[in-house]
Design an enzyme around this catalytic site. Structure first.
Site, mmCIF file in Angstrom:
data_model
loop_
_atom_site.group_PDB
_atom_site.id
_atom_site.type_symbol
_atom_site.label_atom_id
_atom_site.label_comp_id
_atom_site.label_asym_id
_atom_site.label_seq_id
_atom_site.Cartn_x
_atom_site.Cartn_y
_atom_site.Cartn_z
ATOM 1 N N PRO A 10 34.129 21.265 56.412
ATOM 2 C CA PRO A 10 33.025 21.274 57.373
ATOM 3 C C PRO A 10 31.861 22.171 56.976
ATOM 4 O O PRO A 10 32.055 23.260 56.445
ATOM 5 C CB PRO A 10 33.668 21.783 58.666
ATOM 6 C CG PRO A 10 34.922 22.462 58.239
ATOM 7 C CD PRO A 10 35.380 21.751 57.007
ATOM 8 N N ASN A 11 30.693 21.662 57.255
ATOM 9 C CA ASN A 11 29.413 22.364 57.085
ATOM 10 C C ASN A 11 28.962 22.503 55.635
ATOM 11 O O ASN A 11 27.865 22.990 55.379
ATOM 12 C CB ASN A 11 29.448 23.747 57.770
ATOM 13 C CG ASN A 11 29.704 23.616 59.252
ATOM 14 O OD1 ASN A 11 28.988 22.876 59.932
ATOM 15 N ND2 ASN A 11 30.719 24.266 59.761
ATOM 16 N N ARG A 18 21.965 26.204 54.541
ATOM 17 C CA ARG A 18 22.909 26.984 55.346
ATOM 18 C C ARG A 18 23.023 28.412 54.805
ATOM 19 O O ARG A 18 23.475 28.608 53.674
ATOM 20 C CB ARG A 18 24.274 26.293 55.246
ATOM 21 C CG ARG A 18 25.390 27.036 55.873
ATOM 22 C CD ARG A 18 26.739 26.438 55.507
ATOM 23 N NE ARG A 18 27.767 27.111 56.256
ATOM 24 C CZ ARG A 18 29.063 27.067 55.977
ATOM 25 N NH1 ARG A 18 29.493 26.345 54.969
ATOM 26 N NH2 ARG A 18 29.919 27.718 56.709
ATOM 27 N N ASN A 79 37.433 23.197 48.835
ATOM 28 C CA ASN A 79 36.755 24.190 49.668
ATOM 29 C C ASN A 79 36.871 23.674 51.091
ATOM 30 O O ASN A 79 36.084 22.821 51.520
ATOM 31 C CB ASN A 79 35.298 24.360 49.270
ATOM 32 C CG ASN A 79 34.627 25.468 50.074
ATOM 33 O OD1 ASN A 79 35.194 25.965 51.046
ATOM 34 N ND2 ASN A 79 33.426 25.849 49.670
ATOM 35 N N GLU A 103 42.293 26.533 45.645
ATOM 36 C CA GLU A 103 41.533 26.869 46.855
ATOM 37 C C GLU A 103 40.263 27.578 46.404
ATOM 38 O O GLU A 103 40.329 28.558 45.663
ATOM 39 C CB GLU A 103 42.370 27.793 47.747
ATOM 40 C CG GLU A 103 41.583 28.298 48.952
ATOM 41 C CD GLU A 103 42.339 29.353 49.745
ATOM 42 O OE1 GLU A 103 43.585 29.443 49.654
ATOM 43 O OE2 GLU A 103 41.661 30.112 50.466
ATOM 44 N N HIS A 105 36.266 29.084 47.338
ATOM 45 C CA HIS A 105 35.212 29.491 48.278
ATOM 46 C C HIS A 105 33.994 29.941 47.492
ATOM 47 O O HIS A 105 34.131 30.662 46.492
ATOM 48 C CB HIS A 105 35.692 30.623 49.188
ATOM 49 C CG HIS A 105 36.935 30.264 49.923
ATOM 50 N ND1 HIS A 105 36.916 29.401 50.995
ATOM 51 C CD2 HIS A 105 38.222 30.567 49.687
ATOM 52 C CE1 HIS A 105 38.161 29.224 51.407
ATOM 53 N NE2 HIS A 105 38.968 29.911 50.635
ATOM 54 N N ARG A 112 33.769 39.639 53.765
ATOM 55 C CA ARG A 112 33.097 39.163 54.974
ATOM 56 C C ARG A 112 33.930 39.496 56.223
ATOM 57 O O ARG A 112 34.774 40.383 56.179
ATOM 58 C CB ARG A 112 32.810 37.660 54.828
ATOM 59 C CG ARG A 112 31.881 37.372 53.632
ATOM 60 C CD ARG A 112 31.584 35.899 53.482
ATOM 61 N NE ARG A 112 30.853 35.391 54.640
ATOM 62 C CZ ARG A 112 30.696 34.073 54.896
ATOM 63 N NH1 ARG A 112 31.218 33.162 54.087
ATOM 64 N NH2 ARG A 112 30.017 33.691 55.947
#
Ligand code: DQA
Length: 147
Positions: A10-11, A18, A79, A103, A105, A112
């Site tokens: 998503p996104n 973004r 991702n 995986e 990112h 974060r």
């Protein structure tokens, strides 16, 4: 020729606009081109997809699992976006198909918010990478080409 599934959650369709201070200015189409170039370097076939829907990502892991069962899968580079931190369903799909998973990112999730520090997927991943920006996609494909 083996296939790499690059699955985006998503996104990630919003890349480029973004939160550019975190994710950079490259678009998802730029990322696709980068993955195409990496796959060409290694003689791999690319399936590059994005979905905002958890179930669709689960279905695509199942599809990759069928390719894996035929011995034709290099890896799934995923991702999963925010689903990384919430999705038992994607974890179960990865475990259930036994696909070799990277995986990935774009950002360093460990630097974060604390809710980004836990991943449901890491336990089933062969490798985890974060913080390399979108270049990480190319690096992941370079790595899985050696698997
Ligand atoms: C992300 C990090 C996630 O925490 C976030 O929800 C994303 C993108 C990354 O690529 O850095 O959507 O997976």
């Amino acid at each position: 020729m083996k296939t790499v599934y690059v699955l985006n959650g998503p996104n990630l369709n919003l890349l480029g606009m973004r939160e550019p201070a975190i994710y950079g200015s490259a678009t998802l189409d730029d990322v696709k081109k980068l993955c195409e170039a990496a796959c060409e370097r290694h003689g791999l076939k690319l399936e590059f997809r994005q979905s905002n829907h958890e179930g669709e990502l689960v279905d695509w892991v199942h599809e990759a699992g069928r390719v894996h069962a035929k011995g034709e899968l290099a890896a799934v580079v995923m991702n999963a976006g925010a689903y990384t931190h919430t999705s038992v369903a994607i974890l179960d799909a990865i475990k259930g198909t036994a696909v070799p998973l990277v995986e990935l990112h774009i950002s360093n999730v460990h630097a974060r918010e604390s809710f980004r520090h836990h991943s449901y997927l890491s336990a089933a991943a062969r490798a985890v990478m974060c913080g390399f920006g979108v270049a990480g996609y190319g690096l992941a494909i370079d790595a899985v080409a050696q698997w």
